[in-house]
Design an enzyme around this catalytic site. Sequence first.
Site, PDB file in Angstrom:
ATOM      1  CB  CYS A 195      26.569 -43.385 -43.896  1.00  0.00           C
ATOM      2  SG  CYS A 195      26.514 -44.605 -42.587  1.00  0.00           S
ATOM      3  CB  CYS A 215      28.103 -46.288 -40.052  1.00  0.00           C
ATOM      4  SG  CYS A 215      26.993 -45.299 -41.044  1.00  0.00           S
ATOM      5  CB  CYS A 262      25.199 -50.458 -37.439  1.00  0.00           C
ATOM      6  SG  CYS A 262      25.049 -52.246 -37.517  1.00  0.00           S
TER       7      CYS A 262
END
Length: 134
Positions: free
Chosen positions: A90, A86, A12
């Site tokens: 990522c 996120c 996250c």
Amino acid sequence: MTDQKPSVLFVCVHNAGRSQMAAGWLRELAGDRVEVRSAGSMPADQINPVAVEAMREVGIDITAEQPKVLTTEAVQDSDVVITMGCGDACPFFPGKRYEDWKLEDPAGQGIDAVRPIRDEIKGRVETLLAELLV
């Protein structure tokens, strides 16, 4: 059949709430059958104290954990990457299993708001674990 245990990375933004609770649940429920990692695209200074309290209520201690920065190596070394808000931060590698869990962010919320998030994470982790340990 491989003897290598599956590895899961929870990601996250701050690695302070949702991903830490998910990692705590998976460690608790899987024991040593799954390798568990968590990280954040912009890690906070510390874990959300309300997330710590919510997990303590169910007998899981995550106080020793620290927010960690998301690295390319952590993604490469994981079989399953679970993202929680996120977005594009990522890294993506073909062949990895990715899931995006849409969960409310516990940041800045009280314990009454964090408990349902904790409980929803538990259910998702139980489902994931059942899929991993077939």
